[in-house]
Design an enzyme around this catalytic site. Structure first.
Site, mmCIF file in Angstrom:
data_model
loop_
_atom_site.group_PDB
_atom_site.id
_atom_site.type_symbol
_atom_site.label_atom_id
_atom_site.label_comp_id
_atom_site.label_asym_id
_atom_site.label_seq_id
_atom_site.Cartn_x
_atom_site.Cartn_y
_atom_site.Cartn_z
ATOM 1 N N ASP A 201 -52.484 48.286 -59.912
ATOM 2 C CA ASP A 201 -53.879 47.863 -60.057
ATOM 3 C C ASP A 201 -54.656 48.166 -58.775
ATOM 4 O O ASP A 201 -54.153 47.934 -57.671
ATOM 5 C CB ASP A 201 -53.889 46.356 -60.340
ATOM 6 C CG ASP A 201 -55.273 45.850 -60.724
ATOM 7 O OD1 ASP A 201 -55.799 44.980 -60.004
ATOM 8 O OD2 ASP A 201 -55.831 46.361 -61.707
ATOM 9 N N GLU A 251 -34.806 54.738 -54.524
ATOM 10 C CA GLU A 251 -33.483 54.135 -54.262
ATOM 11 C C GLU A 251 -32.706 53.976 -55.573
ATOM 12 O O GLU A 251 -31.486 53.889 -55.586
ATOM 13 C CB GLU A 251 -33.637 52.752 -53.650
ATOM 14 C CG GLU A 251 -34.045 52.687 -52.188
ATOM 15 C CD GLU A 251 -34.421 51.253 -51.795
ATOM 16 O OE1 GLU A 251 -35.064 51.079 -50.750
ATOM 17 O OE2 GLU A 251 -34.097 50.310 -52.596
HETATM 18 O O1 LIG Z 1 -62.009 48.938 -60.545
HETATM 19 C C1 LIG Z 1 -61.587 48.257 -61.393
HETATM 20 C C2 LIG Z 1 -60.233 47.769 -61.297
HETATM 21 O O2 LIG Z 1 -59.770 47.208 -62.468
HETATM 22 C C3 LIG Z 1 -58.521 46.572 -62.332
HETATM 23 O O3 LIG Z 1 -58.584 45.519 -61.401
HETATM 24 C C4 LIG Z 1 -59.436 44.431 -61.712
HETATM 25 C C5 LIG Z 1 -59.088 43.364 -60.706
HETATM 26 O O4 LIG Z 1 -57.709 43.121 -60.742
HETATM 27 C C6 LIG Z 1 -59.238 43.903 -63.126
HETATM 28 O O5 LIG Z 1 -60.309 43.071 -63.473
HETATM 29 C C7 LIG Z 1 -59.182 45.057 -64.117
HETATM 30 O O6 LIG Z 1 -58.925 44.568 -65.414
HETATM 31 C C8 LIG Z 1 -58.096 46.015 -63.673
HETATM 32 O O7 LIG Z 1 -57.919 47.067 -64.565
HETATM 33 C C9 LIG Z 1 -62.377 47.843 -62.546
HETATM 34 O O8 LIG Z 1 -63.134 46.826 -62.146
HETATM 35 C C10 LIG Z 1 -63.227 48.911 -63.016
HETATM 36 O O9 LIG Z 1 -63.964 49.472 -62.020
HETATM 37 C C11 LIG Z 1 -64.231 48.441 -63.979
HETATM 38 O O10 LIG Z 1 -63.776 47.464 -64.782
HETATM 39 C C12 LIG Z 1 -64.659 49.637 -64.795
HETATM 40 O O11 LIG Z 1 -65.481 49.280 -65.807
#
Ligand SMILES: O=C(CO[C@H]1O[C@H](CO)[C@@H](O)[C@H](O)[C@H]1O)[C@@H](O)[C@H](O)[C@H](O)CO
Ligand SMILES: [Ca+2]
Length: 539
Positions: A201, A251
């Site tokens: 993420d 690993e």
């Molecule tokens: O950058 C992220 C990362 O998303 C990740 O990280 C976020 C925080 O963990 C989480 O909310 C998201 O569900 C996960 O996929 C998103 O916010 C994205 O830019 C945006 O939703 C696009 O429309």
């Protein structure tokens, strides 16, 4: 043992656990629900499953706010359920990827609670970004939070803590060795349980510029652009972390499953920047969101595909195509209207869902014909549209709250899957109650059961395409050559004895006299490929 480079051309199905299948009838999806649907996924023809966060969490950001990285959310099940899922999936030849959320945790994580209690300057607080504010009660920097508002939250003793996302998601301090060692242990905890890999993420945000400089203003507001040099995105330090993780994954090379893999989520453009994350000693692949953000336009799509593949192949990495996920408006809806404002959740925009369905069929065959790996978000195979009229009182995404009820957020693409039956919950779970997000009544025509029995359905198109992709030597990883003399508005590329033709123009085009392998829409009289259709041809 299957090849270690399976990930280079794998088709991976994203499961959003809360909304996939509900085994115990409490209206929320769970691990046993996924287990019950493994035969469906194996029959669909995918190679692996990516499961979005299933960890203990107050679910203030759909689970991307983790309070324990080594357990399963009791609402979703138990570690024993997870172990059974891993074993059953492997028995079906399906690999399992899970989500790693390294940038932040939940404010309910015991280490954050300890940090709050420990006080200024304590080692507990150094696991996070606690800082004194600036003169006049101002936060340490002007950084914006992703869901709206500022990225710093003040606590009782006057200090502030950083949260790039929701206030309930404090950022880890990756300059602290204890954080680095903790995540090493988390990786090994799940690799030892048989997990094949992780989707990482926000893989471009863990390292921050220690000088904590403000970001420039854009229209008077702190910019949200990931410009080169942004103090909290794409900082050089993230690569050290990824190289460390790659070494841990390697690993496991001598284990029955072989080395483990990582796919990065990093909304970074252009592709040159993203390519830095998938060099041979770093992550294996990274989502190429450029196609997802591209309009339904042949010229633009070709440019994006070329730019993406050029930069990734240059570092020896495959491309990783995706059309939808749990953060974006579903592509059937996006393709049913003007692209630009489709992505930003700008409320209800007139949408032609029939146009969207035709284009989604054409896009499916394009995605699965392109060289590299491909991701399918749960419901893509059923042509599910975005649900844009969810009652405000069920909206769960933090964006709705943080935007002061102006931006609806991402719930519309997270509505539970319609499996069978003629009314909600459409077999999502036993019983008759609506699930945690209500399903539209007219989804009876979209259930997996209905589509399984309809040869012309979206589901059967995916099954046919995945069956052919698995057996056709030209598909999967490799290269492509664009065909010359292609009319305007048409995409045509060749891979060995295989040709993919996509008609994005506004008129039918003659189908060349080659054997037709698969078409996304019935050919028109005189052997023409309709508008918004794709043909797979055998040369
Ligand atoms: O950058 C992220 C990362 O998303 C990740 O990280 C976020 C925080 O963990 C989480 O909310 C998201 O569900 C996960 O996929 C998103 O916010 C994205 O830019 C945006 O939703 C696009 O429309
Ligand atoms: Ca349940």
């Amino acid at each position: 043992r299957p090849a270690d480079d399976w990930w280079r051309s794998a088709v991976v199905y994203q499961v959003y656990p809360r909304s996939f299948a509900d085994a115990n009838g409490d209206g929320t999806g769970d691990v046993n629900g996924i287990r019950a649907r493994l035969p469906y996924l194996a029959d669909l023809g995918i190679d692996a499953i990516w499961i979005s966060p299933w960890y203990p969490s107050p679910l203030l950001d759909g689970g991307y706010d983790v309070s324990d990285y080594r357990d399963i959310n009791p609402e979703f099940g138990t570690l024993a359920d997870a172990d059974a899922l891993i074993a059953e999936a492997h028995a079906l030849g399906l690999r399992i990827l899970i989500d790693l959320v390294p940038n932040h945790c939940s404010w309910e994580h015991p280490w954050f609670k300890a940090a709050l209690a420990a006080g200024k300057g304590s080692p507990e607080r150094d696991l996070f970004w606690f800082r004194d504010g600036k003169e006049g009660g101002l936060p340490p920097t002007n950084w914006p939070a992703a869901f709206g508002g500022g990225a710093w939250q003040q606590i009782d003793d006057g200090q502030w803590y950083l949260h790039l996302f929701d206030i309930s998601q404090p950022d880890w301090n990756w300059d602290n060795p204890a954080v680095i060692e903790e995540f090493d242990a988390i990786l090994r905890f799940w690799f030892d349980r048989g997990i094949d890999g992780f989707r990482i993420d926000v893989a471009d945000s863990m390292a921050k510029d220690p000088a904590l400089p403000d970001v420039p203003l854009h229209n008077g507001e702190p910019t949200r652009e990931k410009y080169v040099g942004n103090p909290f995105y794409d900082q050089p330090g993230v690569h050290t972390i990824h190289q460390r993780w790659r070494a841990i994954a390697d690993e496991y090379a001598d284990t029955p499953q072989g080395p483990r893999v990582f796919v990065a989520e990093a909304w970074l453009s252009p592709a040159e920047r993203l390519a830095q994350y998938v060099r041979s000693n770093e992550l294996h692949s990274a989502f190429n969101f450029d196609v997802l953000q591209c309009a339904w336009d042949a010229k633009e799509l070709r440019q994006v595909i070329d730019h993406t593949t050029e930069n990734l192949w240059a570092v020896g990495a495959p491309a990783t195509w995706v059309l939808s996920n749990h953060d974006t408006i579903r592509h059937r809806t996006r393709y049913g209207r003007d692209q630009r404002d489709a992505l930003e959740g700008a409320g209800v925009v007139p949408t032609d869902l029939e146009l969207g369905r035709r284009r989604a069929r054409a896009a499916a065959l394009l995605e699965l014909a392109l060289p590299g790996g491909a991701y399918v978000y749960q419901g893509d195979e059923l042509a599910l549209p975005e649900v844009e009229d969810l009652p405000e009182d069920v909206l769960d995404d933090p964006t709705w709250e943080r935007s002061g009820h102006t931006v609806r957020g991402r719930d519309g693409c997270r509505v539970p899957i319609p499996w069978s039956g003629s009314e909600p919950p459409f077999g999502f779970g036993p019983g008759t109650d609506q699930p945690w997000l209500p399903q539209p009544a007219d989804w009876s025509a979209l259930t997996a059961e209905t589509q399984a029995n309809d040869p012309g359905s979206h589901l059967n198109l995916y099954k046919a395409a995945l069956r052919i992709r698995r057996s056709h030597p030209a598909l999967g990883e490799g290269r492509l050559t664009w065909d010359d003399e292609t009319p305007a508005g048409v995409l045509s590329f060749t891979r060995d004895s295989f040709r993919c033709l996509v008609n994005l123009s506004d008129a039918p085009i003659p189908l060349p006299p080659h054997q037709q392998i698969l078409l996304s829409s019935e050919p028109l009289t005189g052997n023409h490929l309709p508008v918004d259709a794709t043909a797979w041809l055998q040369l």
